[in-house]
Scaffold this motif. Structure first.
Motif, mmCIF file in Angstrom:
data_model
loop_
_atom_site.group_PDB
_atom_site.id
_atom_site.type_symbol
_atom_site.label_atom_id
_atom_site.label_comp_id
_atom_site.label_asym_id
_atom_site.label_seq_id
_atom_site.Cartn_x
_atom_site.Cartn_y
_atom_site.Cartn_z
ATOM 1 N N SER A 212 0.842 -1.190 0.000
ATOM 2 C CA SER A 212 0.000 0.000 0.000
ATOM 3 C C SER A 212 0.882 1.247 0.000
ATOM 4 N N TYR A 213 0.247 2.416 -0.133
ATOM 5 C CA TYR A 213 0.985 3.667 -0.272
ATOM 6 C C TYR A 213 0.451 4.702 0.710
ATOM 7 N N SER A 214 1.348 5.604 1.101
ATOM 8 C CA SER A 214 0.975 6.608 2.097
ATOM 9 C C SER A 214 -0.126 7.532 1.596
ATOM 10 N N SER A 215 -0.212 7.716 0.278
ATOM 11 C CA SER A 215 -1.227 8.618 -0.268
ATOM 12 C C SER A 215 -2.641 8.088 -0.081
ATOM 13 N N THR A 216 -2.772 6.804 0.261
ATOM 14 C CA THR A 216 -4.106 6.215 0.484
ATOM 15 C C THR A 216 -4.464 6.146 1.964
ATOM 16 N N ILE A 217 -3.551 6.566 2.835
ATOM 17 C CA ILE A 217 -3.779 6.466 4.278
ATOM 18 C C ILE A 217 -4.132 7.850 4.807
ATOM 19 N N PRO A 218 -5.283 8.014 5.420
ATOM 20 C CA PRO A 218 -5.762 9.354 5.778
ATOM 21 C C PRO A 218 -5.042 10.013 6.937
ATOM 22 N N SER A 219 -4.270 9.283 7.726
ATOM 23 C CA SER A 219 -3.636 9.886 8.897
ATOM 24 C C SER A 219 -2.240 9.314 9.102
ATOM 25 N N THR B 70 -18.084 -5.442 1.822
ATOM 26 C CA THR B 70 -18.165 -4.748 0.534
ATOM 27 C C THR B 70 -16.987 -5.063 -0.373
ATOM 28 N N CYS B 71 -16.107 -5.982 0.014
ATOM 29 C CA CYS B 71 -14.921 -6.290 -0.787
ATOM 30 C C CYS B 71 -15.281 -7.193 -1.969
ATOM 31 N N ASP B 72 -14.707 -6.882 -3.102
ATOM 32 C CA ASP B 72 -14.881 -7.712 -4.294
ATOM 33 C C ASP B 72 -13.863 -8.848 -4.236
ATOM 34 N N PRO B 73 -14.280 -10.096 -4.093
ATOM 35 C CA PRO B 73 -13.316 -11.197 -3.948
ATOM 36 C C PRO B 73 -12.465 -11.426 -5.187
ATOM 37 N N THR B 74 -12.893 -10.890 -6.346
ATOM 38 C CA THR B 74 -12.111 -11.082 -7.570
ATOM 39 C C THR B 74 -10.976 -10.088 -7.696
ATOM 40 N N MET B 75 -10.998 -9.028 -6.900
ATOM 41 C CA MET B 75 -9.975 -7.984 -6.979
ATOM 42 C C MET B 75 -8.796 -8.322 -6.072
ATOM 43 N N VAL B 76 -7.589 -8.123 -6.580
ATOM 44 C CA VAL B 76 -6.375 -8.334 -5.795
ATOM 45 C C VAL B 76 -5.577 -7.038 -5.681
ATOM 46 N N ASN B 77 -5.341 -6.407 -6.817
ATOM 47 C CA ASN B 77 -4.580 -5.161 -6.856
ATOM 48 C C ASN B 77 -5.338 -4.114 -7.664
ATOM 49 N N ASN B 78 -4.979 -2.856 -7.429
ATOM 50 C CA ASN B 78 -5.489 -1.762 -8.260
ATOM 51 C C ASN B 78 -4.354 -0.777 -8.495
ATOM 52 N N THR B 79 -4.672 0.431 -8.922
ATOM 53 C CA THR B 79 -3.619 1.391 -9.283
ATOM 54 C C THR B 79 -2.811 1.869 -8.079
ATOM 55 N N TYR B 80 -3.306 1.637 -6.881
ATOM 56 C CA TYR B 80 -2.587 2.028 -5.663
ATOM 57 C C TYR B 80 -2.133 0.803 -4.865
ATOM 58 N N GLY B 81 -1.764 -0.257 -5.582
ATOM 59 C CA GLY B 81 -1.233 -1.435 -4.916
ATOM 60 C C GLY B 81 -2.312 -2.407 -4.504
ATOM 61 N N ARG B 82 -2.237 -2.866 -3.264
ATOM 62 C CA ARG B 82 -3.170 -3.881 -2.789
ATOM 63 C C ARG B 82 -4.595 -3.342 -2.743
ATOM 64 N N TYR B 83 -5.531 -4.159 -3.173
ATOM 65 C CA TYR B 83 -6.940 -3.777 -3.170
ATOM 66 C C TYR B 83 -7.465 -3.751 -1.734
ATOM 67 N N GLU B 84 -7.877 -2.579 -1.292
ATOM 68 C CA GLU B 84 -8.460 -2.387 0.023
ATOM 69 C C GLU B 84 -9.312 -1.127 -0.013
ATOM 70 N N GLU B 85 -9.906 -0.795 1.084
ATOM 71 C CA GLU B 85 -10.857 0.319 1.097
ATOM 72 C C GLU B 85 -10.209 1.647 0.697
ATOM 73 N N ASN B 86 -9.072 1.980 1.312
ATOM 74 C CA ASN B 86 -8.444 3.277 1.046
ATOM 75 C C ASN B 86 -7.907 3.369 -0.387
ATOM 76 N N SER B 87 -7.310 2.280 -0.882
ATOM 77 C CA SER B 87 -6.796 2.315 -2.254
ATOM 78 C C SER B 87 -7.949 2.370 -3.254
ATOM 79 N N CYS B 88 -9.063 1.738 -2.911
ATOM 80 C CA CYS B 88 -10.245 1.788 -3.778
ATOM 81 C C CYS B 88 -10.784 3.209 -3.864
ATOM 82 N N ILE B 89 -10.806 3.919 -2.738
ATOM 83 C CA ILE B 89 -11.260 5.312 -2.722
ATOM 84 C C ILE B 89 -10.338 6.186 -3.563
ATOM 85 N N ALA B 90 -9.021 5.959 -3.446
ATOM 86 C CA ALA B 90 -8.066 6.752 -4.214
ATOM 87 C C ALA B 90 -8.230 6.525 -5.708
#
Length: 352
Positions: free
Chosen positions: A256-263, A291-311
């Motif tokens: 994951s990346y710091s730009s996806t972490i709010p604090s 609410t997680c999509d089980p087919t998703m592993v990664n996205n443009t901000y690394g690991r697929y998770e809530e914060n990276s999905c929002i970014a």
């Protein structure tokens, strides 16, 4: 007559003793001024230095006392500032764990983001850029709509991107002074590169242990020490964080990346902070429970998770509305068919 003489002797002795005590105190202070290393004290008591003019010496005394009062004010302010800031924090890093206690754990990635997004010397090297940056950063439609990038003054910045200024104008690599893991330098225990730079809206961050290859242990055997130099002369007026000086430190998984972490943790110059870390297990619940999509592993901000999905959703919305994003995502190829472009300074005020 004898009574009058006795009274006169009493007042004479009293005046003599009082004057003697005053002279003794004056001589003590004068002797102290001769031996002290404090600059300027002896000039107050020695007329041969500045002449015999008492007015000159009184003025010098007032200046010296003013300087002492200001020094006391600065020291009290510094002590209050130190006491009022936390020197210890605790944070939990989300990571996978095993049922049995492992002999070592994966050390988290540490992102150190400066509060000074663009250093002062970078503005000095590029004429009129600081004025332009401050106007764009104000998000004032009256100011930004009046900017004429076709003019001779701003034409050279017409194709400059926000991302370019953040990457080139951020703190230099030399501001990262030292990285130690237990008793070894990070470059000796972490395969190259042991740190990378990550451009974000907060600035050009330092990303230590970017691939998560470092293994850690509990206690002092697993500690890492980082040292940064915050050059206060390089802090520009355009910083958007208060208080200005210092860094924000984020502990996270290497995927994951710091730009996806709010604090994160704000750390000020001249202070030493100790951060204790522990591991947590993350559960990804698919619908209907989560609410997680089980087919998703990664996205443009690394690991697929809530914060990276929002970014990523934010970037997709900006691309659809403005055909550009503030900062290009770190893994754009994880979303085929989309070409993420960084906004130019001319486009930047219109991106909301």
């Amino acid at each position: 007559q004898r009574r009058v003489r006795g009274v006169l002797n009493y007042y004479t002795n009293y005046y003599y003793k009082s004057n003697l005590r005053a002279m003794t105190l004056y001589q003590d202070v004068k002797a102290f001024s001769d031996g002290t290393t404090a600059h300027g004290v002896k000039f107050i008591f020695h007329p041969t230095v500045h002449g015999s003019n008492k007015i000159v010496r009184i003025m010098f005394l007032m200046i010296w006392l003013t300087a002492v009062c200001y020094a006391m004010f600065v020291m009290v302010k510094a002590v209050n500032n130190y006491v009022g800031k936390p020197t210890g924090t605790k944070f939990q890093v989300i990571a996978n764990t095993q049922k049995e206690k492992p002999s070592s754990i994966q050390f988290p990635t540490i992102s150190v983001c400066p509060h000074n997004a663009v250093r002062r010397s970078y503005f000095s090297e590029n004429d009129d850029l600081e004025e332009l940056w401050n106007e764009l950063d104000s998000w004032d439609p009256e100011l930004t709509e009046a900017l004429d990038f076709s003019s001779e003054k701003l034409n050279k910045y017409q194709n400059w991107t926000y991302e370019k200024v953040i990457k080139e104008g951020g703190p230099r690599a030399s501001s990262f002074l030292q990285c130690e893991q237990f008793i070894s330098l990070c470059e000796e225990v972490i395969p190259e590169p042991y740190y990378e730079r990550e451009a974000s809206l907060s600035g050009n961050c330092f990303r230590i242990n970017p691939r998560g290859l470092l293994r850690g242990k509990g206690g002092d055997y697993g500690k890492m020490q980082l040292m940064f130099f915050a050059d206060l002369n390089e802090y520009s007026d355009s910083t958007r964080r208060e208080p200005q000086y210092g860094y924000t430190v984020v502990f996270h998984d290497h995927e994951s990346y710091s730009s996806t972490i709010p604090s994160g943790f704000w750390m000020s110059p001249g202070s030493i902070y100790k951060v204790d870390l522990s591991l947590n297990q993350e559960f990804r619940e698919p619908p209907p429970a989560g609410t997680c999509d089980p087919t998703m592993v990664n996205n443009t901000y690394g690991r697929y998770e809530e914060n990276s999905c929002i970014a990523q959703c934010r970037d997709d919305a900006l691309m659809e509305a403005c055909d550009c994003v503030h900062i290009s995502p770190p893994h754009p190829l994880n979303t085929p068919g989309k070409d993420y472009k960084a906004c130019t300074l001319q486009q930047w005020p219109t991106v909301v």
